[in-house]
Design an enzyme around this catalytic site. Structure first.
Site: not given
Length: 457
Positions: A14, A102-103, A112, A236, A238, A240-241, A324
């Site tokens: 990242r 992501s966030h 990822k 979030d 992407d 995944d949360r 997650h």
């Protein structure tokens, strides 16, 4: 080429787009991933991206790098991270790279990675960096094709989840990539959806797509107040949360969600293990035992959670305080906020008032995550020193698998080194305000011996 070592993190790669993360860097990272794939006898990698503005350029460069090693690429386009994981299983590559920030703020992006069913983390990510430094690449001419995974993903969930009744819900995607899919997913389950910020916009013009922060859930709280909707879901950047808000505006944090999910999973898979991270409430373990399961505490980090699920084939569920949630019962064992939202609605649709059920979950007085800033690398050194020397007054149990989780008869305190930023993460929970203050005083005393930094509590 020279590439910034700082972008190779514990769980992912990242960096800041145009600075530490460029198209040229993405190409080299693609070559490193492809070379590692060749060593693992992986011949095809799925690639997807979230809604960030830099996504198309970085995905193109990454794919070119992978193909330059002789590995084929299947481009699944703009998707949520769990949809990329789903594609890897559905298309039987068991390998994928998600281009996502992501966030993180809009100027960030990253990768990822999963190869042969293993999430790349820790030393494996450092190995990719060393490949680039040493110019240690395979060569070849990989193929390229596209595949639209959306219909298969939605159909898989619609085939699995059945709601007992129609529900009216708020869905806030924070202009992240879930906005492309969440409204359709939940309407297909029989929900009436009140949409908030479901237009994908990589500048995130309304609020940041991070449901772990209460300020990012205020629009959901307001929408629940202003409409006849009964529950709020937030995602979030992407996908995944998951964030959850009741009709009366209470935020149900992920460790409490996990209690409900565990009870549900254990009703069909009695005796299975339920894995949770060191940041979760101490009320979770007794709730799991009461429901007939075996609680198992684990290190924080999605890659560590997936590794624990592989290590314990009798586990049905894992989850983290960060949001997650990993369902292995009826699903694939990867973190999926959209699927978790659907599973939650399946449970809530069986009761007349979802908020009553959610608000009745075990609860304690607790702090949010608190961050103690340190110099780069000092957070890990400080925790290592404290693990060796710290003495806590009245502690019943000390868990040191990830920092120090100190459990008392009436609460717990946690301090651990973040694997993504140079901070010590702290969290406290207790039965009452007096116990919380006493536990925090104990931590202040211990920390004062090792650091002069101002404490965030």
């Amino acid at each position: 080429m020279t590439i910034a070592a700082s972008i190779f993190k514990a769980y992912d790669i990242r960096g800041v787009v145009g600075d530490t993360l460029t198209a040229e860097a993405a190409f080299q990272i693609g070559r490193a991933i492809g070379s590692e794939a060749r060593e693992r006898n992986v011949s095809t990698i799925c690639v997807g991206r979230d809604g960030r503005l830099s996504g198309p350029e970085l995905t193109g460069a990454l794919s070119d790098g992978i193909r330059a090693t002789g590995v084929d690429v299947i481009d699944v386009g703009r998707v949520a991270t769990p949809m990329l994981y789903f594609a890897a299983y559905q298309l039987e590559t068991f390998s994928g790279v998600m281009v996502t920030g992501s966030h993180n703020p809009p100027d960030y992006n990253g990768f990822k990675m999963m190869l042969g069913g293993d999430t790349l983390a820790g030393d494996w990510i450092q190995k990719l960096y060393q490949r680039i430094v040493n110019n240690d690449f395979a060569s070849g001419h990989g193929g390229y094709r596209t595949h639209d995974i959306v219909d298969e993903y939605l159909a898989r969930i619609w085939g699995d989840i059945k709601l007992a009744r129609q529900m009216k819900i708020v869905v806030d995607c924070g202009n992240g990539v879930p906005g492309d899919f969440a409204p359709e997913l939940f309407r297909g389950l029989g929900c009436e959806v009140h949409k908030l910020f479901c237009e994908v916009d990589g500048t995130f013009p309304n609020h940041h797509p991070d449901p772990a922060k209460p300020e990012n859930l205020q629009d959901v709280i307001q929408a629940l107040r202003d409409t006849d909707t009964e529950i709020g879901l937030a995602f979030d950047g992407d996908g995944d949360r998951l964030g959850v808000v009741t009709k009366d505006g209470n935020i149900i944090w992920p460790d409490r969600q996990l209690i409900l999910f565990a009870q549900d999973v254990l009703s069909r898979q009695p005796g299975c293990k339920i894995i949770y991270d060191v940041k979760c409430t101490r009320l979770l373990a007794p709730a799991v035992r009461t429901a007939g399961g075996e609680p198992l505490i684990n290190r924080t980090g999605h890659s560590f959670m997936k590794a624990a699920l592989k290590e314990h084939p009798d586990a049905g569920l894992a989850g983290e305080m960060s949001g997650h949630v990993f369902f292995k019962e009826r699903w694939y064992g990867f973190d999926d906020g959209l699927y978790a939202g659907a599973r939650l609605l399946e449970i809530l649709s069986k009761v007349a008032d979802p908020s009553v059920l959610l608000n009745a979950l075990p609860n304690a007085l607790s702090t949010p995550e608190l961050n103690l800033k340190t110099a780069e690398g000092e957070n890990h050194a400080l925790i290592a020193r404290l693990q060796h020397s710290a003495q806590f007054e009245g502690a019943e149990n000390i868990i040191s698998i990830d920092g120090l989780r100190v459990e008392y008869v009436d609460g717990f305190g946690l301090m651990r080194a973040s694997n993504t930023t140079p901070v010590i993460v702290l969290r406290f929970e207790a039965d009452n305000a007096a116990a919380l203050a006493r536990i925090q005083d104990d931590f202040r005393r211990v920390l004062a011996k090792e650091t002069s930094e101002a404490l965030p509590f």
